[in-house]
Design a protein around this motif. Structure first.
Motif, PDB file in Angstrom:
ATOM      1  N   PRO A  52       0.803  -1.231   0.000  1.00  0.00           N
ATOM      2  CA  PRO A  52       0.000   0.000   0.000  1.00  0.00           C
ATOM      3  C   PRO A  52       0.836   1.280   0.000  1.00  0.00           C
ATOM      4  O   PRO A  52       1.893   1.352   0.637  1.00  0.00           O
ATOM      5  CB  PRO A  52      -0.790  -0.111   1.305  1.00  0.00           C
ATOM      6  N   ARG A  53       0.332   2.295  -0.705  1.00  0.00           N
ATOM      7  CA  ARG A  53       0.903   3.651  -0.670  1.00  0.00           C
ATOM      8  C   ARG A  53      -0.003   4.595   0.107  1.00  0.00           C
ATOM      9  O   ARG A  53       0.464   5.493   0.796  1.00  0.00           O
ATOM     10  CB  ARG A  53       1.109   4.183  -2.089  1.00  0.00           C
ATOM     11  N   LEU A  54      -1.328   4.381  -0.011  1.00  0.00           N
ATOM     12  CA  LEU A  54      -2.297   5.270   0.617  1.00  0.00           C
ATOM     13  C   LEU A  54      -3.545   4.476   0.983  1.00  0.00           C
ATOM     14  O   LEU A  54      -3.971   3.591   0.233  1.00  0.00           O
ATOM     15  CB  LEU A  54      -2.670   6.391  -0.365  1.00  0.00           C
ATOM     16  N   VAL A  55      -4.124   4.802   2.133  1.00  0.00           N
ATOM     17  CA  VAL A  55      -5.416   4.233   2.531  1.00  0.00           C
ATOM     18  C   VAL A  55      -6.347   5.389   2.892  1.00  0.00           C
ATOM     19  O   VAL A  55      -6.007   6.222   3.742  1.00  0.00           O
ATOM     20  CB  VAL A  55      -5.281   3.275   3.730  1.00  0.00           C
ATOM     21  N   TYR A  56      -7.483   5.442   2.231  1.00  0.00           N
ATOM     22  CA  TYR A  56      -8.522   6.422   2.574  1.00  0.00           C
ATOM     23  C   TYR A  56      -9.603   5.686   3.350  1.00  0.00           C
ATOM     24  O   TYR A  56     -10.104   4.652   2.909  1.00  0.00           O
ATOM     25  CB  TYR A  56      -9.124   7.030   1.309  1.00  0.00           C
TER      26      TYR A  56
ATOM     27  N   ILE B  32       3.280   2.831  13.064  1.00  0.00           N
ATOM     28  CA  ILE B  32       3.878   3.544  11.933  1.00  0.00           C
ATOM     29  C   ILE B  32       3.255   4.908  11.674  1.00  0.00           C
ATOM     30  O   ILE B  32       3.848   5.733  10.970  1.00  0.00           O
ATOM     31  CB  ILE B  32       3.832   2.706  10.641  1.00  0.00           C
ATOM     32  N   ALA B  33       2.067   5.185  12.230  1.00  0.00           N
ATOM     33  CA  ALA B  33       1.444   6.478  11.947  1.00  0.00           C
ATOM     34  C   ALA B  33       0.316   6.761  12.922  1.00  0.00           C
ATOM     35  O   ALA B  33      -0.293   5.845  13.478  1.00  0.00           O
ATOM     36  CB  ALA B  33       0.910   6.513  10.520  1.00  0.00           C
TER      37      ALA B  33
ATOM     38  N   TYR C 198      -6.980  10.406   5.270  1.00  0.00           N
ATOM     39  CA  TYR C 198      -6.067   9.917   4.245  1.00  0.00           C
ATOM     40  C   TYR C 198      -4.782   9.498   4.949  1.00  0.00           C
ATOM     41  O   TYR C 198      -4.107  10.320   5.569  1.00  0.00           O
ATOM     42  CB  TYR C 198      -5.770  10.995   3.208  1.00  0.00           C
ATOM     43  N   ILE C 199      -4.472   8.232   4.866  1.00  0.00           N
ATOM     44  CA  ILE C 199      -3.314   7.686   5.571  1.00  0.00           C
ATOM     45  C   ILE C 199      -2.225   7.330   4.564  1.00  0.00           C
ATOM     46  O   ILE C 199      -2.372   6.383   3.773  1.00  0.00           O
ATOM     47  CB  ILE C 199      -3.712   6.440   6.383  1.00  0.00           C
ATOM     48  N   VAL C 200      -1.154   8.102   4.566  1.00  0.00           N
ATOM     49  CA  VAL C 200      -0.032   7.847   3.665  1.00  0.00           C
ATOM     50  C   VAL C 200       0.885   6.812   4.313  1.00  0.00           C
ATOM     51  O   VAL C 200       1.320   6.987   5.460  1.00  0.00           O
ATOM     52  CB  VAL C 200       0.741   9.144   3.368  1.00  0.00           C
ATOM     53  N   ILE C 201       1.182   5.756   3.590  1.00  0.00           N
ATOM     54  CA  ILE C 201       2.057   4.692   4.105  1.00  0.00           C
ATOM     55  C   ILE C 201       3.479   4.971   3.620  1.00  0.00           C
ATOM     56  O   ILE C 201       3.744   4.952   2.409  1.00  0.00           O
ATOM     57  CB  ILE C 201       1.600   3.308   3.615  1.00  0.00           C
TER      58      ILE C 201
END
Length: 223
Positions: free
Chosen positions: A104-108, A180-181, A123-126
Motif C-alpha cells: 500500500p501507498r495510501l489508505v482512505y 507507523i502512523a 487519508y493515511i499515507v504509508i
C-alpha cells in the motif's frame, strides 16, 4: 501450469515482439506481489462502522472498498473494559486480505464513530519505511504453536477512535506490532453515507457500550 502452457506463453511473448518488454514487466510485478491484510479495531465500547476503506497500491492502482463494516471492538459487561489508550500489542483487527494489490501507498478511510455519533474521514499515507518492514521476514516464537516461525509484518491494522483518531500498526501472526502512523481525520460534513441516509447511522450502540458512555463519557485525548 503444465509444460505445454508454459512454452505457449513464452512463444506468444516472443511473437508479439514489441510487447515483449511488457510481458517481462508483468512477470516481474507478479513476483514482487506480497499478500497483505487490512484490519480495523476500536477501543473498548467505542464502536465503529467503516463506510469504506479504499487502497492505492505502489503501482497507483485503486482498490475501492478494500475494507468496510464493523471494526473489532470489545464490550465487557459491568463496565470492566477500559477504552482509554491503545493496547501495547494490538491484534490484527477485523478485515480481509487486499486481493491482487501490491504493497500500500495510501489508505482512505471514511467511518462512523457510533459512540459520539460522528462521521470522519482520513487519508493515511504509508511511508516507504513501513513497506520495508512489510517486506522483511523475521523469526518469532509463536506461543500458541510453541514453535519458531519466520514471517513478515503483513497485517496493516488501523485503530479508529472518537475525535477522528486513526492509529496505524504493522503486525504479524506472531510478531509484535510496530506503530507507523497517527492521523487526526476530519469531520465529513455530509454525515453518514455521504448524506444519503437522512442522517441515520449504520447501527445503534450495543447496550454495554451505551451504558458505559452514558456513565463515564468518552475519554477524548487518550488516543
Amino acid at each position: 501450469m503444465n509444460d505445454f502452457t508454459r512454452r505457449l506463453g513464452k512463444t506468444i511473448c516472443f511473437l508479439l515482439g514489441t510487447f515483449l518488454a511488457g510481458c517481462v514487466q508483468d512477470v516481474s510485478h507478479a513476483a514482487e506481489k506480497q499478500p497483505w491484510f487490512l484490519g480495523f479495531g476500536a477501543p473498548d465500547y467505542m464502536e465503529v462502522w467503516i463506510e469504506t476503506a479504499d487502497v492505492v497500491d505502489i503501482r497507483e492502482r485503486v482498490f475501492r472498498r478494500a475494507g468496510s463494516g464493523i471494526a473489532s471492538v470489545q464490550n465487557p459487561v459491568e463496565h470492566k473494559g477500559n477504552p482509554a489508550g491503545w493496547p501495547e500489542n494490538p491484534g490484527s483487527g477485523k478485515g480481509k486480505y487486499v486481493t491482487g494489490a501490491d504493497l500500500p501507498r495510501l489508505v482512505y478511510v471514511r467511518w462512523q464513530s457510533l459512540a459520539e455519533p460522528q462521521t470522519y474521514e482520513a487519508y493515511i499515507v504509508i511511508p516507504e519505511s513501513a513497506r520495508e518492514i512489510m517486506r522483511k521476514p523475521e523469526k518469532a516464537f509463536c506461543n500458541f504453536g510453541s514453535e519458531w516461525v519466520t514471517e513478515s509484518r503483513k497485517n496493516l491494522v488501523i485503530g479508529l477512535a472518537p475525535g477522528g483518531i486513526a492509529k496505524v500498526w504493522l503486525t504479524g501472526t506472531c510478531l509484535k506490532a510496530i506503530e507507523i502512523a497517527r492521523i487526526v481525520g476530519t469531520v465529513n460534513k455530509k454525515g453518514p453515507y455521504q448524506g444519503k441516509n437522512e442522517g441515520r447511522y449504520a447501527l445503534p450502540l450495543e447496550p454495554e457500550s451505551r451504558a458505559y458512555v452514558e456513565k463515564f463519557g468518552i475519554p477524548y485525548g487518550s488516543w
